[in-house]
Motif scaffolding. Structure first.
Motif, PDB file in Angstrom:
ATOM      1  N   UNK A   1      15.992   8.014 -23.421  1.00 47.64           N
ATOM      2  CA  UNK A   1      15.783   8.940 -24.206  1.00 47.64           C
ATOM      3  C   UNK A   1      16.922   9.439 -24.201  1.00 47.64           C
ATOM      4  N   UNK A   2      17.769   9.212 -25.077  1.00 47.57           N
ATOM      5  CA  UNK A   2      18.791   9.928 -24.733  1.00 47.57           C
ATOM      6  C   UNK A   2      19.891  11.449 -26.131  1.00 47.57           C
ATOM      7  N   UNK A   3      19.736  12.532 -24.835  1.00 44.58           N
ATOM      8  CA  UNK A   3      19.597  14.007 -25.789  1.00 44.58           C
ATOM      9  C   UNK A   3      21.325  13.563 -26.562  1.00 44.58           C
ATOM     10  N   UNK A   4      22.298  12.894 -25.508  1.00 41.32           N
ATOM     11  CA  UNK A   4      23.597  13.541 -26.576  1.00 41.32           C
ATOM     12  C   UNK A   4      24.132  12.104 -25.698  1.00 41.32           C
ATOM     13  N   UNK A   5      25.174  11.484 -26.909  1.00 39.29           N
ATOM     14  CA  UNK A   5      25.268  10.268 -26.210  1.00 39.29           C
ATOM     15  C   UNK A   5      27.170  10.711 -26.329  1.00 39.29           C
ATOM     16  N   UNK A   6      27.408  10.511 -24.674  1.00 41.30           N
ATOM     17  CA  UNK A   6      28.993  10.739 -24.581  1.00 41.30           C
ATOM     18  C   UNK A   6      30.012  10.147 -25.149  1.00 41.30           C
ATOM     19  N   UNK A   7      31.349  10.344 -25.248  1.00 42.34           N
ATOM     20  CA  UNK A   7      31.964   9.902 -25.594  1.00 42.34           C
ATOM     21  C   UNK A   7      33.204   8.526 -24.544  1.00 42.34           C
ATOM     22  N   UNK A   8      32.619   9.867 -23.487  1.00 39.87           N
ATOM     23  CA  UNK A   8      33.615   8.803 -21.737  1.00 39.87           C
ATOM     24  C   UNK A   8      35.304   8.689 -21.995  1.00 39.87           C
ATOM     25  N   UNK A   9      35.456  10.242 -22.800  1.00 41.44           N
ATOM     26  CA  UNK A   9      36.537  10.155 -22.776  1.00 41.44           C
ATOM     27  C   UNK A   9      37.487  10.293 -21.801  1.00 41.44           C
ATOM     28  N   UNK A  10      37.074  11.689 -21.420  1.00 38.29           N
ATOM     29  CA  UNK A  10      37.271  12.036 -19.530  1.00 38.29           C
ATOM     30  C   UNK A  10      37.247  11.277 -18.649  1.00 38.29           C
ATOM     31  N   UNK A  11      36.079  10.059 -18.652  1.00 37.27           N
ATOM     32  CA  UNK A  11      35.478   8.770 -17.715  1.00 37.27           C
ATOM     33  C   UNK A  11      36.894   7.728 -17.800  1.00 37.27           C
ATOM     34  N   UNK A  12      37.430   7.700 -19.323  1.00 32.47           N
ATOM     35  CA  UNK A  12      37.800   6.186 -19.783  1.00 32.47           C
ATOM     36  C   UNK A  12      39.858   6.572 -19.621  1.00 32.47           C
TER      37      UNK A  12
ATOM     38  N   UNK B   1      28.081   3.949 -14.241  1.00 32.69           N
ATOM     39  CA  UNK B   1      28.034   5.112 -14.530  1.00 32.69           C
ATOM     40  C   UNK B   1      28.122   6.111 -16.243  1.00 32.69           C
ATOM     41  N   UNK B   2      28.062   5.349 -16.702  1.00 36.98           N
ATOM     42  CA  UNK B   2      28.398   4.798 -18.548  1.00 36.98           C
ATOM     43  C   UNK B   2      27.294   4.647 -19.393  1.00 36.98           C
ATOM     44  N   UNK B   3      27.183   3.862 -19.093  1.00 36.61           N
ATOM     45  CA  UNK B   3      25.567   3.304 -19.373  1.00 36.61           C
ATOM     46  C   UNK B   3      24.975   3.884 -20.074  1.00 36.61           C
ATOM     47  N   UNK B   4      24.014   3.516 -21.045  1.00 33.80           N
ATOM     48  CA  UNK B   4      22.942   4.145 -22.254  1.00 33.80           C
ATOM     49  C   UNK B   4      22.297   2.739 -22.479  1.00 33.80           C
TER      50      UNK B   4
END
Ligand SMILES: [Fe+2]
Length: 340
Positions: free
Chosen positions: A318-329, A310-313
């Motif tokens: 076509x990415x509008x915003x590459x998240x930091x994933x900090x909440x998930x991590x 679910x965290x894959x990019x």
């Protein structure tokens, strides 16, 4: 836009020979072929297909419908009013315009839990849909049967005060506030019915999980571009305040343009905020990418289970915003991480 979409439609059928070409022509001129299954009956569950073992309450038929909507206590009506008041404040600047129109049209804030008969009457005149009461989550194949026949099964119960901020099982607030307004939009209403029909094919190919991922990332957690700004159309987001803000403003999650093949291969989070949101340009695009393309080629190429975390990019996204994933991590809800 129309050219690109119709191009995709032809490409998807290339290599199928004359039959594929004919099916494409049929779809272009007459709409998708839907005679393969009888959508007026609950689809058979092939022995090879696993569905969650839900226990049906006594007295219900195979369609899992309750005979009538519950009568709510005054306290329960007040819970609706309080949930509505909290959520409606957040809608401007977050919810998409079709959702706002639907909310207004159905007047869901008239006080207390809305009456299913009244909203069904209004919906029927707009898009042919109705809202029917179910006691709890219902099995996937029964859910598809109702959607294909333009009936939206809505939870009959409402959460308690103790569950005010979070409830795992969909209640009447999630189902009616979150889902029903968009059923007033003709294109989205058609997508939902097409999704129900697609359930028959998913069962045939034993690819229920793939179809569920598509439902999850569109109907429940979808974002849409509106005049270059991100807005929400997913009911799972719109029925709760934290994710309404997080999905649009949070720095953690990815926001990626929706590609059906990719989404159907992607794992998702069931009881926490999503790590990734998929974005569409319009409901018409969504409808074209799914119903008019047909699902068979996708199912035939899918392995069982999910291919992407679910965290894959991906490089192909076509990415509008590459998240930091900090909440998930940081461990998400269970760890007390802040939803940023
Ligand atoms: Fe839902």
């Amino acid at each position: 836009m129309a050219t690109r979409l119709s191009g995709q439609r032809w490409n998807a059928d290339e290599g199928e020979g004359k039959g594929g070409r004919w099916r494409s022509l049929w779809r272009v001129y007459f709409g998708p072929m839907t005679t393969e299954f009888d959508y007026t009956r609950i689809p058979e569950l092939p022995a090879s297909v696993y569905v969650a073992p839900l226990r049906k309450p006594a007295g219900l038929g195979d369609d899992w419908l309750e005979p009538a909507q519950r009568r709510y206590s005054a306290g329960e009506h007040r819970i609706w009013d309080d949930l509505y008041a909290r959520q409606i404040e957040l809608m401007p600047g977050h919810a998409c315009r079709e959702f706002m129109h639907g909310l207004e049209r159905l007047d869901l804030g008239r006080g207390g839990v809305p009456d299913f008969h009244e909203i069904s009457e209004e919906l029927r005149s707009l898009t042919g849909w109705s809202v029917v009461p179910v006691p709890m989550l219902i099995p996937d194949h029964v859910f598809y049967y109702h959607l294909a026949n333009r009936r939206f099964p809505a939870g009959n119960f409402i959460r308690s005060r103790e569950q005010f901020d979070y409830i795992q099982e969909p209640d009447v607030f999630h189902d009616v506030f979150g889902h029903v307004p968009l059923l007033t939009d003709p294109v989205f209403a058609d997508y939902m019915a097409a999704y129900g029909r697609a359930g028959w094919k998913a069962l045939k190919y034993n690819r229920l999980k793939a179809l569920s991922a598509l439902y999850w990332y569109t109907v429940e957690f979808g974002l849409i571009l509106e005049d270059d700004a991100l807005r929400i159309y997913g009911a799972g987001i719109l029925s709760g305040p934290t994710e309404t803000v997080f999905s649009i403003e949070g720095r953690s999650p990815h926001r990626i343009h929706l590609a059906v093949d990719r989404v159907m291969r992607t794992d998702y989070t069931i009881s926490d905020l999503q790590a990734t949101y998929f974005v569409i340009e319009s409901f018409r695009e969504l409808f074209h990418l799914t119903e008019q393309r047909g699902f068979e080629p996708i199912y035939e190429s899918l392995a069982p289970g999910f291919q992407y975390a679910k965290t894959a990019a991906l490089d192909t996204d076509h990415i509008y915003h590459r998240g930091t994933q900090e909440y998930e991590l940081r461990g998400g809800r269970g760890s007390g991480a802040r939803p940023v």
